[in-house]
Structures are given as structure tokens and as C-alpha cells.
Design a protein around this motif. Structure first.
Motif, PDB file in Angstrom:
ATOM      1  N   ASP A   1      37.978 -57.023  30.331  1.00 15.31           N
ATOM      2  CA  ASP A   1      38.479 -57.235  31.687  1.00 15.31           C
ATOM      3  C   ASP A   1      37.655 -56.495  32.731  1.00 15.31           C
ATOM      4  N   LEU A   2      37.163 -55.323  32.405  1.00 14.98           N
ATOM      5  CA  LEU A   2      36.407 -54.518  33.353  1.00 14.98           C
ATOM      6  C   LEU A   2      34.935 -54.528  32.956  1.00 14.98           C
ATOM      7  N   VAL A   3      34.121 -55.062  33.840  1.00 17.63           N
ATOM      8  CA  VAL A   3      32.693 -55.210  33.593  1.00 17.63           C
ATOM      9  C   VAL A   3      31.973 -53.954  34.094  1.00 17.63           C
ATOM     10  N   PRO A   4      31.015 -53.410  33.320  1.00 14.45           N
ATOM     11  CA  PRO A   4      30.283 -52.225  33.783  1.00 14.45           C
ATOM     12  C   PRO A   4      29.435 -52.538  35.014  1.00 14.45           C
ATOM     13  N   LYS A   5      29.490 -51.652  35.983  1.00 18.56           N
ATOM     14  CA  LYS A   5      28.729 -51.781  37.234  1.00 18.56           C
ATOM     15  C   LYS A   5      28.176 -50.417  37.612  1.00 18.56           C
ATOM     16  N   VAL A   6      27.352 -50.388  38.647  1.00 19.85           N
ATOM     17  CA  VAL A   6      26.817 -49.155  39.203  1.00 19.85           C
ATOM     18  C   VAL A   6      27.142 -49.144  40.689  1.00 19.85           C
ATOM     19  N   ARG A   7      27.628 -48.005  41.173  1.00 21.05           N
ATOM     20  CA  ARG A   7      27.940 -47.843  42.598  1.00 21.05           C
ATOM     21  C   ARG A   7      26.848 -46.983  43.228  1.00 21.05           C
ATOM     22  N   ILE A   8      26.208 -47.511  44.252  1.00 21.83           N
ATOM     23  CA  ILE A   8      25.139 -46.806  44.952  1.00 21.83           C
ATOM     24  C   ILE A   8      25.628 -46.511  46.363  1.00 21.83           C
ATOM     25  N   GLU A   9      25.477 -45.264  46.798  1.00 22.04           N
ATOM     26  CA  GLU A   9      25.890 -44.879  48.145  1.00 22.04           C
ATOM     27  C   GLU A   9      24.720 -44.232  48.875  1.00 22.04           C
TER      28      GLU A   9
END
Length: 112
Positions: free
Chosen positions: A54-62
């Protein structure tokens, strides 16, 4: 100033970092994230059994940038992260009132 946040596929991180460095962005924060959008996760097979992720791995960039640079940074992230397939991610910007460099106490654009 603007805080630009991007959620992208993990394998696109190096491409996005390189593109931002070429644009002159000096600092960014990267966090591992997981979630889903329209694709609602995906199905995988492990040892013959099918199960839903259900939860796909992602990357958060700020990145915090000056207002005049915000559109260029957003465009750069979108071009670098884009694969043309579902789940490429999202990019958004929000205003930042104050930035303070902890080490020196500098405020505002000097703290970037």
C-alpha cells in the motif's frame, strides 16, 4: 523565501541532486518517505504468494531558496525527476518567514 518540497522516486534522487547542484543550489535535505497517490500502491509476488504493497517508497527533498529562484528550482526538479510514468511524485512551494543559521545566528537570505 520559499520552502520547496518534492516527493520523488528514490532512483531519481541522484539525478535531482546533480541538476540542483548545476543550478547553484547549495544545500538540501533528503528524507526517506513512503506513501501513495493515484496508483494506490502495487502488487508484488514473494515466494509464490501475491501481496499488496500500500505504501510505495519515496524520497522527500526540501530546499529553501529566494523567491526569484523558486520557479527555476521547481522546473529543474520536475525535469530531473520525471519518468513519464505514474508515481513520479509532486513538488510544491510554501512561503518561509524566517531562516536562521544556527552556527552564526545569521538571519534571512544570509542564512541560506
Amino acid at each position: 523565501m520559499k520552502l520547496i518540497t518534492a516527493i520523488v522516486k528514490p532512483f531519481r534522487l541522484d539525478t535531482v541532486k546533480t541538476a540542483l547542484q548545476e543550478l547553484g543550489v547549495h544545500g538540501l535535505t533528503v528524507t526517506e518517505a513512503s506513501g501513495y497517490g493515484r496508483q494506490r500502491g502495487h502488487t508484488e509476488v514473494y515466494r509464490g504468494a501475491e501481496y499488496r504493497v500500500d505504501l510505495v517508497p519515496k524520497v522527500r527533498i526540501e530546499v529553501v531558496v529566494e523567491d526569484v529562484d523558486a520557479d527555476a528550482v521547481i522546473d529543474t526538479i520536475v525535469k530531473a525527476a520525471q519518468t513519464g510514468k505514474i508515481g513520479d511524485g509532486k513538488v510544491w512551494a510554501v512561503p518561509v518567514d524566517t531562516v536562521v543559521r544556527v552556527r552564526t545566528g545569521e538571519r534571512g537570505p544570509d542564512a541560506l
